[in-house]
Scaffold this motif. Structure first.
Motif, PDB file in Angstrom:
ATOM      1  N   GLN A 119       0.825  -1.200   0.000  1.00 50.39           N
ATOM      2  CA  GLN A 119       0.000   0.000   0.000  1.00 50.39           C
ATOM      3  C   GLN A 119       0.870   1.266   0.000  1.00 50.39           C
ATOM      4  N   LEU A 120       1.984   1.219   0.732  1.00 45.08           N
ATOM      5  CA  LEU A 120       2.898   2.374   0.763  1.00 45.08           C
ATOM      6  C   LEU A 120       3.438   2.641  -0.635  1.00 45.08           C
ATOM      7  N   LYS A 121       3.820   1.562  -1.320  1.00 44.62           N
ATOM      8  CA  LYS A 121       4.353   1.715  -2.679  1.00 44.62           C
ATOM      9  C   LYS A 121       3.265   2.208  -3.622  1.00 44.62           C
ATOM     10  N   LEU A 144      13.040  12.071  -5.964  1.00 47.26           N
ATOM     11  CA  LEU A 144      11.644  11.630  -5.961  1.00 47.26           C
ATOM     12  C   LEU A 144      11.053  11.687  -4.554  1.00 47.26           C
ATOM     13  N   LEU A 145      11.828  11.230  -3.585  1.00 44.88           N
ATOM     14  CA  LEU A 145      11.320  11.188  -2.211  1.00 44.88           C
ATOM     15  C   LEU A 145      11.097  12.585  -1.646  1.00 44.88           C
ATOM     16  N   ALA A 192      16.550   8.743  -6.537  1.00 45.65           N
ATOM     17  CA  ALA A 192      15.603   8.331  -5.498  1.00 45.65           C
ATOM     18  C   ALA A 192      15.334   9.480  -4.531  1.00 45.65           C
ATOM     19  N   THR A 216       7.678  14.319  -1.881  1.00 49.38           N
ATOM     20  CA  THR A 216       6.503  13.921  -1.110  1.00 49.38           C
ATOM     21  C   THR A 216       6.598  14.386   0.338  1.00 49.38           C
ATOM     22  N   LEU A 246       9.413  10.256 -12.148  1.00 47.42           N
ATOM     23  CA  LEU A 246      10.091   8.960 -12.218  1.00 47.42           C
ATOM     24  C   LEU A 246      10.542   8.666 -13.651  1.00 47.42           C
ATOM     25  N   ARG A 284       0.587   3.956  -2.997  1.00 45.39           N
ATOM     26  CA  ARG A 284       0.320   5.379  -2.773  1.00 45.39           C
ATOM     27  C   ARG A 284       1.377   6.255  -3.430  1.00 45.39           C
ATOM     28  N   PHE A 285       2.641   5.812  -3.309  1.00 50.35           N
ATOM     29  CA  PHE A 285       3.745   6.617  -3.834  1.00 50.35           C
ATOM     30  C   PHE A 285       3.731   6.630  -5.366  1.00 50.35           C
ATOM     31  N   TYR A 286       3.754   5.431  -5.946  1.00 45.13           N
ATOM     32  CA  TYR A 286       3.944   5.352  -7.397  1.00 45.13           C
ATOM     33  C   TYR A 286       2.692   5.737  -8.180  1.00 45.13           C
TER      34      TYR A 286
END
Lengths: 358, 358
Positions: A317-319, A353-354, A350, A357, A332, A321-323
């Motif tokens: 779910q974390l991935k 991208l981080l 990376a 957020t 990306l 939401r991010f992607y």
């Protein structure tokens, strides 16, 4: 009302004396009551072992409608204290290995012992062609008419995670409905064996004997997962080859480090056609269960599996939401091009991208 | 100033005429300039192949100080266009297999061909005992004095991800400094082979011959990763056993599906002591490199590796942010207890946790 009354200038008709309760409010209460009763009935009926309600509840689990899901969760939570008491057996094997025939023979044997058997499936590919393993119930025509058996095709879904979650939740409902043996079938698409392995107490790999070189073409990691390998269709001319295959698999299994719980995976021979080997396989599984229950390994495995599903669900779910964030997705693509051109390092990309957020 | 001047009641001394530029401002400019010059010098010196500056830059990469990291990133970014041109070889094997002796013999052979060799390491355990592989440079006493060789111990760190990232970045600096062959050693703690496999072009597993049953005790997944298995210490009485082991490994390798790039992993015999087999190993690696460069597989692998590191870094960081949140951590402990008591499903628990970060 007439057409004219649409004008604001027209004189309004007098209203008649209102009813003591408004119709819509009464309807709401009625609907609500029906829903309440319904969920309670679901739970009551499932705990009584009613297959029709079990089946309907699984349909709610599989639904993407959020109201259905809410209802499914209510039912699931009420059923939870009554679940968790069965033996869960995973069965995998490539198409053509005779899974249906084997499960039918195995299931019939179990019901003959007075057991109640539920057969579920995990097949993430079923959403593509709308077909699914177990979808064609005629493949198990004897088991399907057995009142102590419940057969349910794989849920459809776009992701293995989703399909697996639904099957995992269905297991709990089946257990609450009194099924003491749950068989989860998978055809082995993608990582589906890993998913099934993570929801069963015992994992069985079905194989055919061939012309030697049995280990060629086996998917990586499957052998490590198997608690037993059953060489199926060991009948007629195949018997000799099956015995040779058994020796080869036994040798191969010894190349792997022993399982953490101390179990040495077994290789067995079966013919669903002749109904041979089925009893031995059940005896072996029973031995495994009683040994691991005694040592605590059984409960440990279930606890580990629950934690695995907890972390897997969170991490997926974390991935997601991010992607699935459109801004991230756009960036990306740019960073991947930069990477290919050697303009950035994976770590710089990376971090870029981080930081978007934060 | 005297001690008395500390009191607010004491009369303040008059100030002297201020200098035309303030001392602190001048110092800032000076420091800043020194820093600027320094970074430029770093880049210039590294590109000239100066090992002292290369070494200092790697120290900056390994530093946890954020200013050092910033400086390291500047250097790294400037060096990037000059990197990526070497051959990267990963070497793994359990302690005692003779990694140091092998790398020394192999490295000396490479420098004798006029190559420049950098030896790095990934050892996530080194932070625990403060020792580290390659830490004791005397183990490679000939190579360490070779002007065309650069040996750097494993960075220390608490996580494999961190250690691996530092080594991966150090590879780029070494390449920019003109090293055309990078050897990355790992002792195989935890998932460190997987990390090294994901940063090299060729992955070599060192083994000893034993008394048969060679495949017993090999860590899962290592065989699948190896592009070659080298049976080391094949000298004296060991030669016969080494040859037997070679046959057994060859047979075992055939049990695995072929690599995506079409390469059939090789098994070779070497004695670092007698300096035998070293040349053949280099010839084999050269063949691999030229074949995969021709087919495009070489570049594909590097691109895939970069994407792997990009996604790994992001995914690790997403998880880190989530689980290091004290609120989440507290709730997680509660949900795990609920899970163990059968009071919740893994999916309900996961959703509860995820909803706390919305």
């Amino acid at each position: 009302m007439t057409k004219d009354s649409k004008s604001n200038l027209s004189e309004k008709q007098g209203v008649s004396q209102p009813e003591t309760t408004s119709k819509s409010a009464a309807q709401k209460i009625k609907l609500n009551r029906r829903k309440q009763v319904s969920t309670d009935t679901f739970i009551e009926k499932i705990l009584e072992g009613d297959i029709t309600f079990l089946s309907k509840a699984i349909t709610l689990i599989e639904s993407t409608n959020s109201k259905h899901q809410e209802k499914a969760n209510t039912i699931l939570n009420a059923c939870m204290p009554h679940a968790d008491k069965s033996i869960r057996i995973g069965i995998t094997g490539v198409p053509g290995v005779g899974k249906s025939t084997f499960i039918e023979a195995f299931g019939k044997y179990l019901t003959s012992l007075g057991k109640k058997v539920a057969v579920l499936a995990v097949d993430p590919s079923s959403s593509i062609n709308k077909g699914s393993i177990l979808g064609d119930k005629t493949r198990m025509e004897q088991l399907v008419t057995d009142k102590n058996a419940f057969i349910r095709p794989s849920p459809s879904g776009t992701s293995l995670g989703g399909v697996a979650q639904k099957t995992k939740e269905s297991i709990l409902l089946c257990e609450a409905a009194g099924f003491d043996t749950i068989i989860v079938e998978t055809v082995g698409v993608g990582q589906s064996e890993t998913a099934v392995h993570a929801m069963v107490d015992f994992f069985l790999l079905l194989k055919l004997s061939g012309a030697g070189d049995e280990l060629q073409g086996i998917k990586r990691g499957i052998i490590e997962m198997a608690d037993a390998i059953v060489i199926n269709k060991a009948d007629g001319d195949n018997v000799k080859n099956a015995k040779i295959a058994k020796v080869e698999f036994n040798r191969a299994l010894h190349l792997y480090p022993p399982k953490e719980n101390g179990w040495q995976p077994k290789v067995m021979i079966a013919s669903a056609l002749n109904n041979s080997g089925i009893e031995d396989i059940y005896t072996m599984i029973s031995e495994y269960i009683s040994t691991t229950k005694k040592s605590g390994a059984f409960e440990n495995r279930r606890n580990d599996q629950n934690k695995h599903w907890l972390y897997t669900t969170i991490n997926d779910q974390l991935k997601k939401r991010f992607y699935e964030n459109p801004k991230i997705n756009e960036l990306l693509q740019k960073e991947i091009i930069n990477l290919e051109k050697g303009k950035t390092t994976p770590f710089n990309a990376a971090n870029n991208l981080l930081n978007n957020t934060d």
